[in-house]
Design a protein around this motif. Structure first.
Motif, PDB file in Angstrom:
ATOM      1  N   GLN A 110       5.997   0.897  -4.295  1.00 61.39           N
ATOM      2  CA  GLN A 110       7.355   0.859  -4.841  1.00 61.39           C
ATOM      3  C   GLN A 110       8.338   0.794  -3.672  1.00 61.39           C
ATOM      4  O   GLN A 110       8.490   1.732  -2.913  1.00 61.39           O
ATOM      5  CB  GLN A 110       7.629   2.085  -5.711  1.00 61.39           C
ATOM      6  N   LEU A 111       8.951  -0.357  -3.520  1.00 60.52           N
ATOM      7  CA  LEU A 111       9.818  -0.598  -2.367  1.00 60.52           C
ATOM      8  C   LEU A 111      11.269  -0.260  -2.683  1.00 60.52           C
ATOM      9  O   LEU A 111      11.747  -0.511  -3.790  1.00 60.52           O
ATOM     10  CB  LEU A 111       9.688  -2.054  -1.912  1.00 60.52           C
ATOM     11  N   PRO A 112      11.986   0.315  -1.727  1.00 64.27           N
ATOM     12  CA  PRO A 112      13.381   0.712  -1.962  1.00 64.27           C
ATOM     13  C   PRO A 112      14.321  -0.482  -1.873  1.00 64.27           C
ATOM     14  O   PRO A 112      13.940  -1.575  -1.434  1.00 64.27           O
ATOM     15  CB  PRO A 112      13.636   1.698  -0.816  1.00 64.27           C
ATOM     16  N   VAL A 140      -0.158  -3.092  -7.241  1.00 65.74           N
ATOM     17  CA  VAL A 140       1.017  -3.471  -8.018  1.00 65.74           C
ATOM     18  C   VAL A 140       2.257  -3.165  -7.181  1.00 65.74           C
ATOM     19  O   VAL A 140       2.268  -2.222  -6.393  1.00 65.74           O
ATOM     20  CB  VAL A 140       1.061  -2.744  -9.380  1.00 65.74           C
ATOM     21  N   VAL A 141       3.295  -3.981  -7.349  1.00 66.22           N
ATOM     22  CA  VAL A 141       4.481  -3.828  -6.497  1.00 66.22           C
ATOM     23  C   VAL A 141       5.754  -3.851  -7.338  1.00 66.22           C
ATOM     24  O   VAL A 141       5.898  -4.661  -8.250  1.00 66.22           O
ATOM     25  CB  VAL A 141       4.538  -4.917  -5.403  1.00 66.22           C
ATOM     26  N   GLU A 142       6.660  -2.929  -7.026  1.00 65.02           N
ATOM     27  CA  GLU A 142       7.971  -2.894  -7.667  1.00 65.02           C
ATOM     28  C   GLU A 142       9.031  -3.198  -6.611  1.00 65.02           C
ATOM     29  O   GLU A 142       9.219  -2.434  -5.664  1.00 65.02           O
ATOM     30  CB  GLU A 142       8.241  -1.527  -8.302  1.00 65.02           C
ATOM     31  N   LEU A 143       9.699  -4.330  -6.785  1.00 69.90           N
ATOM     32  CA  LEU A 143      10.774  -4.756  -5.887  1.00 69.90           C
ATOM     33  C   LEU A 143      12.110  -4.528  -6.587  1.00 69.90           C
ATOM     34  O   LEU A 143      12.292  -4.941  -7.740  1.00 69.90           O
ATOM     35  CB  LEU A 143      10.621  -6.239  -5.539  1.00 69.90           C
ATOM     36  N   LEU A 160      -0.279 -10.024  -5.877  1.00 71.34           N
ATOM     37  CA  LEU A 160       0.049  -8.695  -6.369  1.00 71.34           C
ATOM     38  C   LEU A 160       0.452  -8.756  -7.838  1.00 71.34           C
ATOM     39  O   LEU A 160       0.827  -9.805  -8.347  1.00 71.34           O
ATOM     40  CB  LEU A 160       1.210  -8.104  -5.552  1.00 71.34           C
ATOM     41  N   ILE A 161       0.400  -7.604  -8.508  1.00 74.12           N
ATOM     42  CA  ILE A 161       0.893  -7.500  -9.879  1.00 74.12           C
ATOM     43  C   ILE A 161       2.371  -7.123  -9.823  1.00 74.12           C
ATOM     44  O   ILE A 161       2.763  -6.153  -9.164  1.00 74.12           O
ATOM     45  CB  ILE A 161       0.112  -6.431 -10.666  1.00 74.12           C
ATOM     46  N   ASN A 178      -0.603  -6.657 -17.016  1.00 66.23           N
ATOM     47  CA  ASN A 178       0.822  -6.376 -16.916  1.00 66.23           C
ATOM     48  C   ASN A 178       1.009  -4.881 -16.683  1.00 66.23           C
ATOM     49  O   ASN A 178       0.284  -4.060 -17.271  1.00 66.23           O
ATOM     50  CB  ASN A 178       1.566  -6.793 -18.188  1.00 66.23           C
ATOM     51  N   TYR A 179       1.978  -4.552 -15.853  1.00 61.18           N
ATOM     52  CA  TYR A 179       2.214  -3.157 -15.466  1.00 61.18           C
ATOM     53  C   TYR A 179       3.717  -2.897 -15.590  1.00 61.18           C
ATOM     54  O   TYR A 179       4.521  -3.550 -14.924  1.00 61.18           O
ATOM     55  CB  TYR A 179       1.741  -2.947 -14.028  1.00 61.18           C
TER      56      TYR A 179
END
Length: 239
Positions: A110-112, A140-143, A160-161, A178-179
């Motif tokens: 999880q990137l800021p 999995v990555v949250e941008l 990446l997901i 899906n995430y």
């Protein structure tokens, strides 16, 4: 298959393991967790329980991030933002070790917002992902704050997901999983975590998740009422 849980244990673990089939572990982001603690969680969980862990903030968050105030580690200048430094690679290896002990399925990066949509960020990510091991984990990555074009390029380039909130947008990747992370409401670019989802909102989320469903979908609530909302969402999915 749609599996629902929360970001962190929202109630006593023994009860949580009865109520839900998955959890996204948050403690691994803030602190380095002792092996014996993780081993205990793994032993207490049902055999088919699915763990996702959030990568330690030394991989993603710079020393200026306020999240370090809750850490049991003092940040060095080179940590965070996927920078290809010895400390970032070391923290990634420690994250993988924790994931292995738990038998986790996912590792969340999880990137800021300070991880900007820039050439420098892409270069750091390229060096980072070209050197790390992923082993058998699904990454999995949250941008945050990126354009849809940038997110699509990022997740496809590094396989990446894409993590998204279904109330915000559809996942931007091609794959079998899906995430989703549901943080609450959004006002002027800010996340309002103290938001309780209405039944109408939960029905809308369920409709989208079903429409976009791949082989597997994972939905994690991350708002102030996560336990109650996650239970309500599971009931909503049944209709």
């Amino acid at each position: 298959m749609i599996i629902v849980g929360t970001c962190g244990f929202c109630e006593a673990k023994k009860k949580y393991f009865r109520d839900f089939n998955t959890v996204e572990v948050q403690q691994t982001f803030y602190k380095l967790i002792q092996d014996k603690t993780l081993q205990k969680w793994e032993q207490e969980a049902p055999k088919d329980f699915i763990f996702s862990i959030k990568a330690f903030q030394g991989v993603t968050h710079p020393p200026t991030s306020p999240t370090w105030r809750r850490s049991n580690v003092k940040p060095t200048p080179g940590v965070g933002l996927l920078r290809p430094t010895p400390d970032v690679f070391r923290y990634w290896e420690l994250t993988l070790r924790e994931a292995e002990i738990l038998g986790a399925k996912f590792v969340l990066i999880q990137l800021p917002k300070s991880f900007k949509e820039t050439e420098e960020s892409f270069n750091n990510a390229e060096k980072f992902f070209s050197k790390i091991e992923k082993r058998d984990f699904t990454i999995v990555v949250e941008l945050r704050g990126w354009s849809e074009k940038g997110i699509k390029e990022f997740v496809r380039e590094f396989n990446l997901i894409d993590v998204t909130d279904p109330l915000v947008r559809e996942p931007l990747h091609v794959g079998k999983i899906n995430y989703y992370r549901l943080h609450g409401a959004y006002q002027k670019g800010r996340i309002i975590y103290k938001h309780k989802y209405t039944q109408e909102e939960l029905q809308g989320i369920a409709k989208k998740v079903k429409e976009w469903n791949k082989k597997e979908s994972y939905v994690y609530f991350n708002n102030a009422y996560m336990c109650e909302d996650a239970r309500s969402f599971i009931q909503t999915l049944a209709f």
